[in-house]
Design an enzyme around this catalytic site. Structure first.
Site, PDB file in Angstrom:
ATOM      1  N   TYR A  81      -4.347   3.189   7.835  1.00  0.00           N
ATOM      2  CA  TYR A  81      -5.375   2.375   7.737  1.00  0.00           C
ATOM      3  C   TYR A  81      -6.428   2.978   9.032  1.00  0.00           C
ATOM      4  O   TYR A  81      -6.360   4.026   9.243  1.00  0.00           O
ATOM      5  CB  TYR A  81      -5.223   0.765   8.241  1.00  0.00           C
ATOM      6  CG  TYR A  81      -4.298   0.425   7.157  1.00  0.00           C
ATOM      7  CD1 TYR A  81      -4.574   0.429   5.812  1.00  0.00           C
ATOM      8  CD2 TYR A  81      -3.047  -0.314   7.746  1.00  0.00           C
ATOM      9  CE1 TYR A  81      -3.680  -0.331   4.903  1.00  0.00           C
ATOM     10  CE2 TYR A  81      -2.214  -1.047   6.712  1.00  0.00           C
ATOM     11  CZ  TYR A  81      -2.480  -0.764   5.343  1.00  0.00           C
ATOM     12  OH  TYR A  81      -1.589  -1.596   4.602  1.00  0.00           O
ATOM     13  N   LYS A 134       0.578   3.577  -2.942  1.00  0.00           N
ATOM     14  CA  LYS A 134      -0.648   4.368  -2.894  1.00  0.00           C
ATOM     15  C   LYS A 134      -0.065   6.020  -3.016  1.00  0.00           C
ATOM     16  O   LYS A 134      -0.647   6.791  -3.463  1.00  0.00           O
ATOM     17  CB  LYS A 134      -1.629   4.230  -2.202  1.00  0.00           C
ATOM     18  CG  LYS A 134      -2.273   2.790  -2.207  1.00  0.00           C
ATOM     19  CD  LYS A 134      -3.257   2.304  -1.123  1.00  0.00           C
ATOM     20  CE  LYS A 134      -3.971   1.045  -1.678  1.00  0.00           C
ATOM     21  NZ  LYS A 134      -4.226  -0.015  -0.679  1.00  0.00           N
ATOM     22  N   SER A 169       0.806  -1.235   0.085  1.00  0.00           N
ATOM     23  CA  SER A 169      -0.106  -0.221   0.094  1.00  0.00           C
ATOM     24  C   SER A 169       1.014   1.405   0.096  1.00  0.00           C
ATOM     25  O   SER A 169       0.115   2.515  -0.239  1.00  0.00           O
ATOM     26  CB  SER A 169      -0.934   0.116   1.252  1.00  0.00           C
ATOM     27  OG  SER A 169      -2.220  -0.359   0.916  1.00  0.00           O
ATOM     28  N   TYR A 174      -2.746  -1.528 -10.862  1.00  0.00           N
ATOM     29  CA  TYR A 174      -2.490  -1.325  -9.348  1.00  0.00           C
ATOM     30  C   TYR A 174      -1.795  -2.653  -8.457  1.00  0.00           C
ATOM     31  O   TYR A 174      -0.680  -2.314  -7.653  1.00  0.00           O
ATOM     32  CB  TYR A 174      -4.188  -1.498  -8.770  1.00  0.00           C
ATOM     33  CG  TYR A 174      -4.075  -1.644  -7.468  1.00  0.00           C
ATOM     34  CD1 TYR A 174      -4.153  -0.699  -6.445  1.00  0.00           C
ATOM     35  CD2 TYR A 174      -4.483  -2.734  -6.660  1.00  0.00           C
ATOM     36  CE1 TYR A 174      -4.248  -0.609  -5.141  1.00  0.00           C
ATOM     37  CE2 TYR A 174      -4.608  -3.155  -5.456  1.00  0.00           C
ATOM     38  CZ  TYR A 174      -4.593  -2.124  -4.554  1.00  0.00           C
ATOM     39  OH  TYR A 174      -4.680  -2.227  -3.309  1.00  0.00           O
ATOM     40  N   VAL A 182       0.886  -3.923   3.836  1.00  0.00           N
ATOM     41  CA  VAL A 182       0.708  -5.188   4.344  1.00  0.00           C
ATOM     42  C   VAL A 182       2.071  -6.114   4.089  1.00  0.00           C
ATOM     43  O   VAL A 182       2.047  -6.977   4.593  1.00  0.00           O
ATOM     44  CB  VAL A 182      -0.380  -6.002   4.164  1.00  0.00           C
ATOM     45  CG1 VAL A 182      -1.678  -5.189   4.552  1.00  0.00           C
ATOM     46  CG2 VAL A 182      -0.601  -6.221   2.555  1.00  0.00           C
TER      47      VAL A 182
HETATM   48  N1  GLU Z   1      -1.935  -5.179  -2.606  1.00  0.00           N
HETATM   49  C1  GLU Z   1      -2.834  -5.166  -1.206  1.00  0.00           C
HETATM   50  C2  GLU Z   1      -4.300  -5.192  -1.559  1.00  0.00           C
HETATM   51  O1  GLU Z   1      -4.800  -4.626  -2.347  1.00  0.00           O
HETATM   52  C3  GLU Z   1      -2.412  -3.659  -0.479  1.00  0.00           C
HETATM   53  C4  GLU Z   1      -2.813  -3.557   0.666  1.00  0.00           C
HETATM   54  C5  GLU Z   1      -1.939  -2.832   1.619  1.00  0.00           C
HETATM   55  O2  GLU Z   1      -0.834  -2.934   1.638  1.00  0.00           O
HETATM   56  O3  GLU Z   1      -2.859  -2.271   2.532  1.00  0.00           O
HETATM   57  O4  GLU Z   1      -4.881  -5.899  -0.921  1.00  0.00           O
END
Ligand code: GLU
Length: 308
Positions: free
Chosen positions: A238, A65, A62, A186, A256
């Site tokens: 989060y 992002k 994530s 993504y 994650v």
């Molecule tokens: N690729 C993971 C997903 O889409 C990213 C989640 C994360 O790191 O929060 O679930």
């Protein structure tokens, strides 16, 4: 002094890994040794302090992002990015989809899966993955970053939930480009292989409002970086973002894969790797390291100015 505090913070936080688990919903991530722990601090003055497993490669997940949001703000503009994606903390899990079903609803922010997939749908028609990879290498000051094919395939074969989110977003008009291409973009971005040092490099560029500390090259506009850092502060950890803001008070983004990117404005970038996650998806030992650094080095954004 930073090196001593950092080394002690990492050693003191190691036992906390027992309290967490690796992310098994992407099988390849579940194979990581949860006892890894590393932390790096790069300062604007050129100091580089590292402790623990800081050269072990792991999956950015994530934290990508942040990079996609920054690139989308540069290439698509603020109005396009936030026309159909919000900037409010969701208070829900990163992969929640419940609220998206209502007609007229939009993803809460670009740091949760729904928001990031939407942002990638605006970005993907404007830039190739290869160009994003070179941009990421520059931002992280790490030419070794590559796509981890195993993680990519592992996530692509367990993509049902994100696929459901993406098609729901298409149905409600949030996504208007090709859904499968967006998902592929993504997942590729999430599968980049980095180190705690790469995150400290990225953090330092953001701490310097988008300028490369060594070359002076401007990589991102100050407006973009201001938006990105604000959203990291309010939504980056989060549904633990509020508690983290109070207890640590450093704009951060976790993934994650066990990484945490932290930005101490004008001063330093911090990169953490600790793949044992708490129930919200944040590195348990990583948060402990950051709490110690924040307290010992007075890094909280609202620490009294005489301490900074
Ligand atoms: N690729 C993971 C997903 O889409 C990213 C989640 C994360 O790191 O929060 O679930």
């Amino acid at each position: 002094m930073i090196q001593t505090i950092l080394s002690q913070a990492v050693e003191a936080a190691r036992p906390a890994a027992e309290l967490g688990q690796t992310a098994t919903y992407i099988p390849e991530l579940g194979k990581m040794d949860k006892h890894h722990l590393g932390a790096c601090v790069f300062t604007w003055e050129g100091e580089r302090c590292c402790a623990g497993d800081t050269d072990v490669r792991f999956s950015i997940q994530s934290i990508s992002k942040v990079i996609s949001l920054a690139a989308a703000l540069e290439l698509c503009g603020y109005d396009t990015v936030f026309e159909r994606v919000g900037m409010e903390p969701s208070g829900e899990a990163f992969n929640a989809m419940g609220k998206l079903e209502a007609v007229g609803s939009t993803p809460s922010n670009p740091m949760i899966n729904a928001g990031a997939i939407a942002v990638d749908s605006y970005l993907e028609p404007k830039i190739s993955f290869e160009e994003m990879l070179s941009f990421t290498r520059k931002l992280c000051m790490d030419p070794q970053i590559v796509l981890d094919e195993k993680v990519y395939h592992s996530e692509m074969s367990h993509i049902s939930r994100n696929r459901a989110i993406a098609y729901l977003l298409e149905n409600t008009g949030v996504i208007r480009s090709d859904v499968e291409r967006t998902l592929d973009f993504y997942v590729r971005m999430c599968s980049l292989s980095i180190t705690a040092e790469s995150l400290a490099g990225l953090g330092l560029v953001l701490a310097g409002d988008g300028v490369h500390p060594a070359t002076g090259e401007r990589l991102l506009s100050p407006d973009t970086v201001r938006v990105v850092k604000t959203i990291m502060l309010t939504c980056g950890m989060y549904d633990g973002s509020g508690t983290f803001a109070v207890q640590v008070g450093i704009p951060s983004k976790s993934g994650v894969g066990g990484g945490i990117l932290s930005v101490v404005d004008g001063r330093m970038g911090i990169g953490i790797f600790g793949p044992a996650l708490d129930g919200k998806g944040n590195s348990v030992a990583g948060i402990q390291v950051l709490r110690t650094l924040s307290r010992e080095l007075h890094l909280h954004i609202f620490d009294p100015s005489e301490h900074r």
